[in-house]
Design an enzyme around this catalytic site. Structure first.
Site, PDB file in Angstrom:
ATOM      1  N   HIS A  18      22.372  56.134  67.908  1.00 33.43           N
ATOM      2  CA  HIS A  18      21.407  54.923  67.710  1.00 33.43           C
ATOM      3  C   HIS A  18      20.362  55.370  66.922  1.00 33.43           C
ATOM      4  O   HIS A  18      19.860  56.553  67.010  1.00 33.43           O
ATOM      5  CB  HIS A  18      21.317  54.268  68.841  1.00 33.43           C
ATOM      6  CG  HIS A  18      22.479  53.551  69.390  1.00 33.43           C
ATOM      7  ND1 HIS A  18      22.533  52.815  70.379  1.00 33.43           N
ATOM      8  CD2 HIS A  18      23.992  53.652  68.925  1.00 33.43           C
ATOM      9  CE1 HIS A  18      23.656  52.295  70.636  1.00 33.43           C
ATOM     10  NE2 HIS A  18      24.313  52.673  69.776  1.00 33.43           N
ATOM     11  N   GLU A  43      17.182  54.645  67.290  1.00 36.44           N
ATOM     12  CA  GLU A  43      16.097  54.973  68.375  1.00 36.44           C
ATOM     13  C   GLU A  43      16.204  56.408  68.796  1.00 36.44           C
ATOM     14  O   GLU A  43      15.387  57.374  68.692  1.00 36.44           O
ATOM     15  CB  GLU A  43      15.725  54.041  69.326  1.00 36.44           C
ATOM     16  CG  GLU A  43      16.125  52.751  69.194  1.00 36.44           C
ATOM     17  CD  GLU A  43      17.137  51.904  69.164  1.00 36.44           C
ATOM     18  OE1 GLU A  43      17.178  50.498  69.435  1.00 36.44           O
ATOM     19  OE2 GLU A  43      18.240  52.486  68.780  1.00 36.44           O
ATOM     20  N   CYS A  53      19.772  49.279  73.116  1.00 37.13           N
ATOM     21  CA  CYS A  53      20.421  49.180  74.450  1.00 37.13           C
ATOM     22  C   CYS A  53      20.140  50.055  75.736  1.00 37.13           C
ATOM     23  O   CYS A  53      19.136  50.625  75.655  1.00 37.13           O
ATOM     24  CB  CYS A  53      21.932  50.132  73.839  1.00 37.13           C
ATOM     25  SG  CYS A  53      21.832  51.719  73.575  1.00 37.13           S
ATOM     26  N   CYS A  58      19.548  54.113  74.988  1.00 34.15           N
ATOM     27  CA  CYS A  58      18.308  54.240  74.013  1.00 34.15           C
ATOM     28  C   CYS A  58      17.017  53.863  75.058  1.00 34.15           C
ATOM     29  O   CYS A  58      16.023  54.550  75.103  1.00 34.15           O
ATOM     30  CB  CYS A  58      18.277  53.393  72.861  1.00 34.15           C
ATOM     31  SG  CYS A  58      19.600  54.309  71.583  1.00 34.15           S
TER      32      CYS A  58
END
Length: 195
Positions: free
Chosen positions: A88, A90, A116, A119
């Site tokens: 992801h 992040e 999410c 993260c």
């Protein structure tokens, strides 16, 4: 149109949106920017790990949807994190900072999609103090959303807010970007210093 700079929040969210254009995920292209004292520390976008094939480079699925490794295997959403090839945005931004020895403690993260849970744990562990996101996660599971809201509070993140860029800022930015950015706006003058 008179020049009106975007505020700092809009400025960094616009940059996160530009970063998302490098994403190689066909499902949810996402970009993230980590900032401290109004200076960019790191950026990240979601996509396959270095050396792995990118979903964006694969042919569409037989049903016409854009290719997704997980979906090509028929894996349901409930198990998506175990089969998705993408890291992801992040996580990639935090990893990029770590790779270059940059502390993100006390920083602010701007992301085009609400983080999410995985993260969110990374963000809390890295001690990032504020998160601004453009788009909510839109989970199909209400229980997940309630759990996620509680997790945000438990993570100790001081600010966790949705941030939408104003239409006026978009109009201003796009009018500048569509043209040559540094085209002269005022006529050239000859300067002769006083003797």
């Amino acid at each position: 149109m008179p020049r009106q700079r975007p505020n700092w929040h809009e400025y960094f969210m616009l940059i996160a949106k530009i970063v998302s254009t490098r994403s190689t995920c066909n499902s949810r292209p996402t970009g993230a920017v980590i900032v401290k004292d109004n200076h960019i520390l790191s950026t990240g976008y979601n996509g396959a790990m270095p050396g792995a094939p990118h979903c964006i480079d694969q042919p569409d699925l037989p049903d016409g949807r854009p290719y997704c490794y997980r979906r090509s295997l028929g894996i349901p959403d409930v198990d998506k994190y175990n089969f998705c090839k993408a890291s992801h945005a992040e996580a990639n931004a935090i990893a990029q900072a770590a790779r270059y020895g940059i502390s993100v403690e006390g920083a602010t993260l701007y992301t085009t999609l609400a983080p999410c849970y995985v993260c969110l744990k990374l963000i809390a562990t890295a001690r990032i103090r504020a998160v601004y996101y453009e788009h909510t996660y839109d989970s199909a599971t209400p229980e997940r959303d309630l759990f996620w809201q509680r997790a945000v509070r438990e993570a100790g993140i001081e600010t966790f807010e949705r941030l939408l860029i104003s239409p006026e800022t978009y109009d201003y930015i796009l009018s500048d970007i569509r043209n040559i950015t540094s085209r002269r706006r005022t006529p050239a003058t000859d300067f002769i210093p006083n003797s």
